[in-house]
Design a protein around this motif. Structure first.
Motif, PDB file in Angstrom:
ATOM      1  N   ARG A  20      14.691  -6.583   8.038  1.00 40.13           N
ATOM      2  CA  ARG A  20      13.938  -6.599   6.782  1.00 40.13           C
ATOM      3  C   ARG A  20      13.605  -5.170   6.408  1.00 40.13           C
ATOM      4  O   ARG A  20      13.912  -4.234   7.160  1.00 40.13           O
ATOM      5  N   LEU A  21      12.982  -4.993   5.246  1.00 41.23           N
ATOM      6  CA  LEU A  21      12.509  -3.679   4.864  1.00 41.23           C
ATOM      7  C   LEU A  21      11.092  -3.490   5.395  1.00 41.23           C
ATOM      8  O   LEU A  21      10.323  -4.462   5.491  1.00 41.23           O
ATOM      9  N   SER A  22      10.763  -2.251   5.716  1.00 34.28           N
ATOM     10  CA  SER A  22       9.374  -1.951   6.061  1.00 34.28           C
ATOM     11  C   SER A  22       8.581  -1.838   4.757  1.00 34.28           C
ATOM     12  O   SER A  22       9.159  -1.853   3.662  1.00 34.28           O
ATOM     13  N   ILE A  23       7.267  -1.678   4.888  1.00 31.88           N
ATOM     14  CA  ILE A  23       6.418  -1.511   3.708  1.00 31.88           C
ATOM     15  C   ILE A  23       6.831  -0.273   2.898  1.00 31.88           C
ATOM     16  O   ILE A  23       6.686  -0.236   1.683  1.00 31.88           O
ATOM     17  N   THR A  24       7.375   0.743   3.613  1.00 32.85           N
ATOM     18  CA  THR A  24       7.787   1.959   2.901  1.00 32.85           C
ATOM     19  C   THR A  24       9.249   1.889   2.446  1.00 32.85           C
ATOM     20  O   THR A  24       9.804   2.870   1.980  1.00 32.85           O
ATOM     21  N   GLY A  25       9.886   0.734   2.617  1.00 35.76           N
ATOM     22  CA  GLY A  25      11.236   0.536   2.088  1.00 35.76           C
ATOM     23  C   GLY A  25      12.348   0.915   3.048  1.00 35.76           C
ATOM     24  O   GLY A  25      13.527   0.879   2.681  1.00 35.76           O
TER      25      GLY A  25
ATOM     26  N   PRO B 122       0.833  -1.200   0.000  1.00 33.88           N
ATOM     27  CA  PRO B 122       0.000   0.000   0.000  1.00 33.88           C
ATOM     28  C   PRO B 122       0.868   1.250   0.000  1.00 33.88           C
ATOM     29  O   PRO B 122       2.036   1.201   0.383  1.00 33.88           O
ATOM     30  N   ASP B 123       0.260   2.347  -0.399  1.00 33.35           N
ATOM     31  CA  ASP B 123       1.003   3.587  -0.522  1.00 33.35           C
ATOM     32  C   ASP B 123       0.873   4.392   0.766  1.00 33.35           C
ATOM     33  O   ASP B 123       0.112   5.334   0.841  1.00 33.35           O
ATOM     34  N   PHE B 124       1.609   3.970   1.800  1.00 35.27           N
ATOM     35  CA  PHE B 124       1.539   4.705   3.066  1.00 35.27           C
ATOM     36  C   PHE B 124       2.249   6.040   2.919  1.00 35.27           C
ATOM     37  O   PHE B 124       3.358   6.097   2.384  1.00 35.27           O
ATOM     38  N   GLU B 125       1.618   7.099   3.429  1.00 33.89           N
ATOM     39  CA  GLU B 125       2.291   8.400   3.346  1.00 33.89           C
ATOM     40  C   GLU B 125       3.342   8.515   4.437  1.00 33.89           C
ATOM     41  O   GLU B 125       4.359   9.152   4.275  1.00 33.89           O
ATOM     42  N   SER B 126       3.075   7.893   5.575  1.00 33.84           N
ATOM     43  CA  SER B 126       4.104   7.918   6.614  1.00 33.84           C
ATOM     44  C   SER B 126       4.243   6.497   7.154  1.00 33.84           C
ATOM     45  O   SER B 126       3.363   5.655   6.978  1.00 33.84           O
ATOM     46  N   GLN B 127       5.369   6.297   7.805  1.00 31.68           N
ATOM     47  CA  GLN B 127       5.701   4.976   8.335  1.00 31.68           C
ATOM     48  C   GLN B 127       4.718   4.574   9.449  1.00 31.68           C
ATOM     49  O   GLN B 127       4.495   5.346  10.375  1.00 31.68           O
ATOM     50  N   VAL B 128       4.098   3.379   9.338  1.00 33.73           N
ATOM     51  CA  VAL B 128       3.310   2.878  10.472  1.00 33.73           C
ATOM     52  C   VAL B 128       4.196   1.894  11.222  1.00 33.73           C
ATOM     53  O   VAL B 128       5.212   1.446  10.696  1.00 33.73           O
ATOM     54  N   ASP B 129       3.816   1.572  12.458  1.00 31.14           N
ATOM     55  CA  ASP B 129       4.697   0.691  13.215  1.00 31.14           C
ATOM     56  C   ASP B 129       4.634  -0.728  12.641  1.00 31.14           C
ATOM     57  O   ASP B 129       3.678  -1.119  11.971  1.00 31.14           O
ATOM     58  N   GLN B 130       5.697  -1.457  12.957  1.00 35.07           N
ATOM     59  CA  GLN B 130       5.937  -2.776  12.364  1.00 35.07           C
ATOM     60  C   GLN B 130       4.736  -3.718  12.483  1.00 35.07           C
ATOM     61  O   GLN B 130       4.443  -4.479  11.581  1.00 35.07           O
ATOM     62  N   ASP B 131       4.049  -3.666  13.656  1.00 30.59           N
ATOM     63  CA  ASP B 131       2.945  -4.604  13.855  1.00 30.59           C
ATOM     64  C   ASP B 131       1.612  -4.064  13.324  1.00 30.59           C
ATOM     65  O   ASP B 131       0.579  -4.686  13.523  1.00 30.59           O
ATOM     66  N   GLU B 132       1.661  -2.881  12.667  1.00 35.78           N
ATOM     67  CA  GLU B 132       0.423  -2.358  12.071  1.00 35.78           C
ATOM     68  C   GLU B 132       0.463  -2.419  10.551  1.00 35.78           C
ATOM     69  O   GLU B 132      -0.505  -2.054   9.882  1.00 35.78           O
ATOM     70  N   GLU B 133       1.573  -2.854   9.998  1.00 34.52           N
ATOM     71  CA  GLU B 133       1.714  -2.876   8.536  1.00 34.52           C
ATOM     72  C   GLU B 133       0.771  -3.907   7.909  1.00 34.52           C
ATOM     73  O   GLU B 133       0.543  -4.972   8.478  1.00 34.52           O
ATOM     74  N   TRP B 134       0.264  -3.576   6.744  1.00 35.19           N
ATOM     75  CA  TRP B 134      -0.567  -4.527   6.009  1.00 35.19           C
ATOM     76  C   TRP B 134      -0.257  -4.433   4.524  1.00 35.19           C
ATOM     77  O   TRP B 134       0.389  -3.478   4.073  1.00 35.19           O
TER      78      TRP B 134
ATOM     79  N   ARG C 289      -2.863  -8.169   7.406  1.00 27.53           N
ATOM     80  CA  ARG C 289      -1.894  -7.525   8.299  1.00 27.53           C
ATOM     81  C   ARG C 289      -0.660  -8.420   8.365  1.00 27.53           C
ATOM     82  O   ARG C 289      -0.778  -9.655   8.468  1.00 27.53           O
ATOM     83  N   LEU C 290       0.524  -7.816   8.295  1.00 32.80           N
ATOM     84  CA  LEU C 290       1.738  -8.641   8.256  1.00 32.80           C
ATOM     85  C   LEU C 290       1.907  -9.482   9.516  1.00 32.80           C
ATOM     86  O   LEU C 290       2.503 -10.550   9.479  1.00 32.80           O
TER      87      LEU C 290
END
Ligand SMILES: C[S@@+](CC[C@H](N)C(=O)[O-])C[C@H]1O[C@@H](n2cnc3c(N)ncnc32)[C@H](O)[C@@H]1O
Length: 254
Positions: free
Chosen positions: A225-230, A11-23, A36-37
């Protein structure tokens, strides 16, 4: 027949969400799922999905980093890998167990809180574990403690399973106390849980362990690892030896 891989859409997150909230979105055969990851139960139910998301798309390398560090420590102390009696705590679908099995071990027991993890490990990596238990070690009943102690574990591996509402400190400390003195302990943890700002209690517990019950042999910072936002998620891999039991109740009440 090889399984068609999934299409993973970040997804195109505008800002970083925390690791356990990423989807993410996962697409296969025209069907799109939002997952959700950290919803491991759902990921494990679909063969290959956990590996494709974490290891291919998000470049997770923790199973290699932690197991290699353990291997180096064993080599330097000339400990015999074939004599390892290993508890893989937070074992998931067996990515780490497979590495441990490849290194050589005498016994490998997996423990995870999710029945889906055990089912996935047995489905995708049959024969890797000698035994696999679905258990909550934070709430350890006496008969289960006795059963696990009877394995005389001399190694604990816990990879990518501490913090973020995964394994609580009490579970990790109970697992630590199941080991024999002198046992190897290999784990990884997000750098923030080791920092002065840590509110989770992990830093305090680990500091107390290092002072009293645990001798670090090897430690390395690395990208988990990389986050959803890289962005790179920075972790520490730590390998050391147990020198004695911890006082679980006093450490969790601090
Ligand atoms: C990111 S996965 C890591 C799995 C495996 N160690 C790996 O590296 O591929 C985290 C695992 O920790 C497990 N877990 C979370 N909380 C737990 C708990 N309280 N007790 C045991 N396992 C737990 C989850 O079910 C999940 O399988």
């Amino acid at each position: 027949m090889t399984q068609e891989p999934f299409r993973i859409i970040l997804p195109d997150f505008e800002s970083q969400v925390d690791q356990d909230e990423e989807w993410i979105y996962v697409e296969k055969n025209g069907r799109r799922l939002k997952l959700r990851l950290h919803d491991y139960g759902k990921l494990y139910k679909i063969p290959g999905l956990y590996e494709q998301i974490y290891y291919e798309k998000l470049k997770c390398n923790s199973h290699n980093v932690v197991c290699s560090l353990l291997g180096e420590a064993l080599q330097e102390t000339a400990d015999d890998e074939d004599q390892l009696r290993v508890l893989d705590f937070g074992a998931g679908n067996g990515m780490v167990g497979e590495k441990v099995r490849d290194m050589g071990c005498d016994l490998l027991v997996g423990v995870d809180i999710l029945p889906e993890a055990k089912e996935a490990a047995e489905r995708d990596r049959p024969g890797v574990y000698d035994r696999y238990y679905v258990l909550n070690l934070a709430d350890l009943e006496e008969n289960i403690r006795a059963r696990l102690e009877a394995y005389h574990f001399n190694t604990l591996v816990t990879v990518s399973a501490l913090g973020f509402n995964d394994i609580p400190i009490k579970g990790f400390l109970n697992a630590f106390n199941l080991l024999e003195d002198g046992a190897w302990v290999a784990f990884n943890i997000r750098d923030r849980f080791l920092s002065d700002d840590d509110q989770s209690g992990y830093r305090q517990a680990l500091e107390s362990m290092i002072q009293n019950n645990f001798e670090i042999a090897k430690e390395t910072p690395y990208c988990h690892r990389l986050s959803i936002t890289g962005d790179e998620l920075c972790y520490h891999a730590i390998v050391g030896r147990k020198t004695g039991d911890v006082d679980v109740e006093s450490l969790v009440s601090q």
